[in-house]
Write a protein that holds these residues in place. Structure first.
Motif, short mmCIF file in Angstrom:
data_model
loop_
_atom_site.label_atom_id
_atom_site.label_comp_id
_atom_site.label_asym_id
_atom_site.label_seq_id
_atom_site.Cartn_x
_atom_site.Cartn_y
_atom_site.Cartn_z
N THR A 92 0.83 -1.21 0.00
CA THR A 92 0.00 0.00 0.00
C THR A 92 0.86 1.26 0.00
OG1 THR A 92 -1.53 -1.27 1.33
CG2 THR A 92 -2.00 1.04 1.12
N ALA A 93 2.00 1.20 0.72
CA ALA A 93 2.87 2.38 0.75
C ALA A 93 3.50 2.63 -0.63
CB ALA A 93 3.97 2.18 1.79
N ARG A 94 3.84 1.55 -1.32
CA ARG A 94 4.47 1.72 -2.65
C ARG A 94 3.45 2.13 -3.71
NH1 ARG A 94 8.29 -3.53 -2.73
NH2 ARG A 94 9.84 -2.76 -1.27
N ASN A 95 2.27 1.54 -3.61
CA ASN A 95 1.26 1.81 -4.64
C ASN A 95 -0.10 2.04 -3.97
OD1 ASN A 95 -0.17 1.99 -6.96
ND2 ASN A 95 0.10 -0.13 -7.60
N PRO A 96 -0.35 3.26 -3.52
CA PRO A 96 -1.59 3.53 -2.78
C PRO A 96 -2.86 3.26 -3.60
CG PRO A 96 -0.05 5.35 -2.54
CD PRO A 96 0.50 4.44 -3.60
N GLU A 97 -2.74 3.34 -4.92
CA GLU A 97 -3.93 3.11 -5.75
C GLU A 97 -4.42 1.67 -5.69
OE1 GLU A 97 -2.87 4.41 -9.62
OE2 GLU A 97 -2.86 6.53 -9.06
N ALA A 98 -3.49 0.75 -5.36
CA ALA A 98 -3.87 -0.67 -5.31
C ALA A 98 -4.34 -1.09 -3.92
CB ALA A 98 -2.69 -1.52 -5.73
N SER A 99 -4.56 -0.11 -3.03
CA SER A 99 -4.86 -0.47 -1.63
C SER A 99 -6.17 -1.25 -1.50
CB SER A 99 -4.90 0.78 -0.77
OG SER A 99 -6.01 1.55 -1.11
N GLY A 100 -7.15 -0.95 -2.36
CA GLY A 100 -8.44 -1.67 -2.30
C GLY A 100 -8.26 -3.16 -2.54
N LYS A 101 -7.55 -3.48 -3.63
CA LYS A 101 -7.33 -4.89 -3.97
C LYS A 101 -6.47 -5.58 -2.91
CE LYS A 101 -7.89 -4.84 -8.94
NZ LYS A 101 -7.25 -4.93 -10.24
N ILE A 102 -5.45 -4.85 -2.45
CA ILE A 102 -4.55 -5.44 -1.43
C ILE A 102 -5.35 -5.74 -0.16
CG2 ILE A 102 -2.59 -4.92 0.09
CD1 ILE A 102 -1.36 -3.37 -2.23
N THR A 103 -6.22 -4.82 0.24
CA THR A 103 -7.00 -5.02 1.47
C THR A 103 -7.90 -6.24 1.36
OG1 THR A 103 -7.00 -2.64 1.72
CG2 THR A 103 -8.51 -3.85 3.10
N VAL A 104 -8.57 -6.39 0.21
CA VAL A 104 -9.46 -7.55 0.04
C VAL A 104 -8.68 -8.86 0.15
CG1 VAL A 104 -11.02 -8.71 -1.55
CG2 VAL A 104 -11.08 -6.25 -1.37
N THR A 105 -7.54 -8.90 -0.58
CA THR A 105 -6.72 -10.12 -0.55
C THR A 105 -6.20 -10.39 0.85
OG1 THR A 105 -6.01 -9.39 -2.72
CG2 THR A 105 -4.90 -11.30 -1.84
N LEU A 106 -5.79 -9.32 1.53
CA LEU A 106 -5.26 -9.46 2.89
C LEU A 106 -6.33 -10.02 3.83
CD1 LEU A 106 -3.09 -8.68 5.10
CD2 LEU A 106 -4.42 -6.62 5.37
N ILE A 107 -7.53 -9.47 3.75
CA ILE A 107 -8.59 -9.92 4.67
C ILE A 107 -8.97 -11.37 4.39
CG2 ILE A 107 -11.03 -9.56 5.24
CD1 ILE A 107 -10.43 -6.59 5.15
N LEU A 108 -9.00 -11.74 3.10
CA LEU A 108 -9.27 -13.15 2.77
C LEU A 108 -8.21 -14.06 3.39
CD1 LEU A 108 -10.38 -13.21 -0.95
CD2 LEU A 108 -11.72 -13.78 1.04
N GLY A 109 -6.95 -13.66 3.21
CA GLY A 109 -5.85 -14.47 3.76
C GLY A 109 -5.92 -14.57 5.26
N LEU A 110 -6.18 -13.42 5.92
CA LEU A 110 -6.26 -13.42 7.39
C LEU A 110 -7.42 -14.29 7.87
CD1 LEU A 110 -5.59 -9.71 8.40
CD2 LEU A 110 -4.00 -11.60 8.32
#
Lengths: 106, 153
Positions: free
Chosen positions: A63-81
């Motif tokens: 998210t820090a490197r590419n803030p625009e991708a934060s939505g997709k990263i968050t979804v994937t992260l929550i699924l993984g968690l």
């Protein structure tokens, strides 16, 4: 070869289960089960914790490197968690079954 | 019937949006989890009556849904956290707290209330079913391409 292996494995499994069944109520068996469940839950919780920490660290970096991708990263992260947490809860339930609702302990 | 279902989905979406689930994908996952857990529990209770299996399944489904609710709410906030160490520490603290609470509830359900462990596990597994369905729908949707327009063709 496969037949012999299957027969041998089945025999070992039957003998192991019979041993546990006959030893129902034996303090040594209860102590062994208690140690096994404590160890299993410790390993499960530690493994899930390490996985979650690595996932969160990577998500923060992404998210820090590419803030625009934060939505997709968050979804994937929550699924993984959530998958990791489900694993920990599965381990917990299995341990509780072994301790309090063990079918081989009478 | 379809109108009622869409009204239900819309009202759930609004409620979740008000509670901070602004990401549409996460909102959809949480909404589907609540609906799946609720409807499957009601279905089990209708088919099996108030049997040990049915309420144990419902308890497992509610437990998994509550866990996911708090996890999703926290996950949305944590990715915007600039400090990695703080984020990891907060995640681990919350994870172990949730696991401890879940353990206490499961202990009470299995030992005191006499819940069926297999039914509890089935109820907890509803979250995995939800994710797999969501993933399958996403893959199916990404495989569907629109027909090329005049310029692309």
């Amino acid at each position: 070869m496969r037949k012999i292996l299957m027969t041998a494995l089945n025999t070992v499994a039957l003998l192991a289960l019979a041993g546990v069944a006959f030893a129902a109520g034996d303090p040594a068996v209860v102590a062994t089960i208690s140690w096994a469940t404590a160890l299993a839950q410790g390993v499960a919780a530690a493994g899930c914790g390490i996985g979650m920490g690595l996932g969160i660290k990577a998500a923060c970096e992404g998210t820090a490197r590419n803030p625009e991708a934060s939505g997709k990263i968050t979804v994937t992260l929550i699924l993984g968690l959530a998958f990791l947490e489900s694993l920990a809860i599965y381990g917990l339930v299995i341990n509780l079954i072994l301790l309090f609702a063990n079918p081989y302990m009478g | 019937m379809t109108t009622r279902a869409s009204t239900l989905v819309t009202s759930f979406d609004r409620m979740l949006f008000r509670r901070g689930f602004v990401n549409p994908d996460i909102r959809m996952l949480v909404r589907n989890q609540i609906l799946l857990a609720g409807f499957s529990t009601v279905f089990c209770l209708a088919i099996l009556g108030f049997s040990a299996w049915a309420w144990s399944y419902g308890a497992g489904a509610v437990l998994a849904t509550l866990n996911f609710w708090f996890l999703a709410g926290f996950g949305v906030r944590i990715t915007s956290q600039p400090n990695r160490t703080e984020a990891v520490l907060a995640t681990l603290t919350r994870f172990y707290l949730r696991l401890g609470l879940t353990g206490a509830v499961l202990y009470a359900l299995i030992v005191w209330a006499g819940a069926r462990p297999v039914a509890l596990l089935t109820g907890v597994s509803i979250i995995v079913v939800n994710f797999l369905c969501w993933g399958a729908v996403k893959i199916a949707a990404s495989g569907t391409r629109e027909a090329p327009n005049g310029k692309e063709a």
